[in-house]
Design a protein around this motif. Structure first.
Motif, short mmCIF file in Angstrom:
data_model
loop_
_atom_site.label_atom_id
_atom_site.label_comp_id
_atom_site.label_asym_id
_atom_site.label_seq_id
_atom_site.Cartn_x
_atom_site.Cartn_y
_atom_site.Cartn_z
N LYS A 154 -51.59 6.24 -10.42
CA LYS A 154 -51.16 4.82 -10.49
C LYS A 154 -49.99 4.61 -9.17
N PRO A 155 -49.02 5.21 -9.00
CA PRO A 155 -48.14 5.43 -8.04
C PRO A 155 -48.98 5.40 -6.44
N LEU A 156 -50.01 6.24 -6.56
CA LEU A 156 -50.47 6.69 -5.21
C LEU A 156 -51.23 5.05 -4.85
N VAL A 157 -51.67 4.58 -5.91
CA VAL A 157 -52.66 3.37 -5.60
C VAL A 157 -51.56 2.07 -5.28
N ALA A 158 -50.60 2.21 -5.93
CA ALA A 158 -49.57 1.13 -5.83
C ALA A 158 -48.85 1.17 -4.49
N TYR A 159 -48.40 2.49 -3.85
CA TYR A 159 -47.66 2.50 -2.96
C TYR A 159 -48.69 2.44 -1.45
N SER A 160 -49.74 2.73 -1.93
CA SER A 160 -50.88 2.65 -0.73
C SER A 160 -51.21 1.17 -0.55
N THR A 161 -51.10 0.40 -1.50
CA THR A 161 -51.07 -1.09 -1.67
C THR A 161 -49.92 -1.62 -0.73
N LEU A 162 -48.75 -1.10 -0.98
CA LEU A 162 -47.59 -1.50 -0.36
C LEU A 162 -47.83 -1.27 1.24
N ILE A 163 -48.18 0.13 1.74
CA ILE A 163 -48.62 0.25 2.95
C ILE A 163 -49.54 -0.57 3.47
N PHE A 164 -50.71 -0.98 2.81
CA PHE A 164 -51.80 -1.91 3.16
C PHE A 164 -51.06 -3.34 3.44
#
Length: 391
Positions: A154-164
């Motif tokens: 969940k945090p991996l996807v969330a912070y990858s989304t922030l980077i996106f």
């Protein structure tokens, strides 16, 4: 050299450094988050038309509508399911309109989640969907957790989304022409389909990235609401004008005495259908959890989106109304944002047409890390771009 000339030269240097820093940030962040963004965007592309594809390929989603026959009461449908599968209890009974089967979900624990489909007119059990081995659940787990344990994925996807989201903004800086003329406009807004692969790949990244930027930002930001509590709280605070986000825990009075001899869910259901047409409204009857749990009745005139749902919560024994959630127009800005968030995120906010837009944007978002990586890889001195651009 005049003062004006020196001033213009300084502005160009500042712009040049800002541009190079944005390019460096865009490249590094794109390389770091690329694989996750591809998977999350690809799974989103598949999930956009989940409802439509289920109706098309799963025959138990729909039923024939007999003449002059009403829906069976929720107690009858829940008992049929409990008897068939030996469930001790069920989660709820979800009516989905006149020609759709009723969904009866059962949660034993996180590892045992099933949805039983029942004919609402005769109580026939049509299908039992085991979500742990379900294709759509598999795709959703990839989108939400990257198929990892939730505390990691969940945090991996969330912070990858922030980077996106950051790469989208830096991408806009890189896309913006230094001068607006006929040539730069054509290069920025048109794809040269007959060009060689290198130029075509660049246009697919640059031009399509610009056209999908706004919608992709909406998807990214709404996804961050689900993935990061601090971002959800900040968004709610800003939209509500300074109020804090809280999850209200509703409980029943365990000392209250039951007022009715009949099944409580049937009383609540009859009360709802006396006011709204069950053939043209989604009606969710959610059962109480535990001795102090509450009944919840959700009513939604739309079969495409969720934001129009109104929910009323009832005390378990006396059936007294504990809370009636306000309509969207009467809710504060933070609650409005939270209720709109899901439909904005999945593209269902405007029905089938916004879903088509969502599908195309997710498809482009899937391609952006790939075309961006190819642009970097095809450069003669590709490693030079990774160095921090000092002013």
């Amino acid at each position: 050299m005049g003062k004006k000339s020196i001033k213009n030269k300084k502005k160009k240097k500042k712009r040049s450094y800002f541009y190079r820093f944005s390019a460096w940030l865009h490249l590094w962040l794109g390389l770091i988050s690329g694989i996750v963004v591809v998977i999350v965007s690809l799974t989103a592309t598949i999930l956009v038309f989940e409802r439509e594809l289920k109706l098309l390929f799963e025959p138990y989603q729909t039923v024939e509508v007999p003449e002059n026959k009403e829906f069976l009461l929720p107690s009858v449908l829940s008992e049929r399911v409990k008897e068939k599968y030996d469930f001790s209890s069920i989660w709820g009974v979800y009516y989905r309109g006149k020609d759709k089967s009723v969904e009866v979900p059962y949660y034993a624990d996180r590892t045992n989640y099933q949805v039983v489909y029942v004919n609402p007119y005769n109580g026939e059990i049509l299908h039992n969907r085991y979500l742990n081995s379900d294709f759509w659940r598999f795709v959703l787990e990839g989108h939400y957790n990257f198929w990892l344990p939730r505390n990691i994925g969940k945090p991996l996807v969330a912070y990858s989304t922030l980077i996106f989201v950051i790469t989208l903004l830096t991408g806009l800086v890189l896309w913006w022409p230094k001068k607006w003329n006929k040539a730069t406009k054509k290069a920025s807004f048109e794809i040269k389909w007959k060009a060689k692969f290198k130029r075509l790949n660049y246009d697919l990244h640059n031009v399509l990235g610009f056209y999908t930027l706004f919608v992709a930002l909406i998807f990214g930001l709404t996804g961050m609401v689900y993935g990061m509590n601090w971002f959800r709280d900040a968004s709610y605070w800003a939209a509500s004008g300074g109020e804090e986000f809280t999850r209200e825990s509703l409980v029943s009075d365990t000392t209250a005495i039951a007022k009715y001899a009949k099944k409580d869910e049937d009383i609540l259901f009859r009360n709802v259908v006396s006011k709204v047409d069950p053939n043209h409204n989604k009606i969710n009857v959610k059962y109480p959890y535990g001795k102090n749990g509450v009944w919840s009745i959700g009513i939604n005139p739309s079969f495409q989106s969720r934001w129009q749902t109104t929910t009323i919560h009832y005390e378990q024994n006396s059936l007294k109304i504990i809370k009636a959630e306000p309509t969207l127009s009467k809710a504060n800005g933070g609650d409005q944002l939270m209720r709109l968030n899901y439909d904005l995120h999945v593209g269902a906010i405007g029905g089938i047409w916004t879903k088509i837009i969502a599908f195309l944007v997710c498809l482009v978002a899937t391609s952006l890390p790939i075309t961006g990586f190819i642009i970097w890889w095809k450069k003669g001195n590709k490693w030079k771009g990774l160095k921090f651009p000092l002013p």
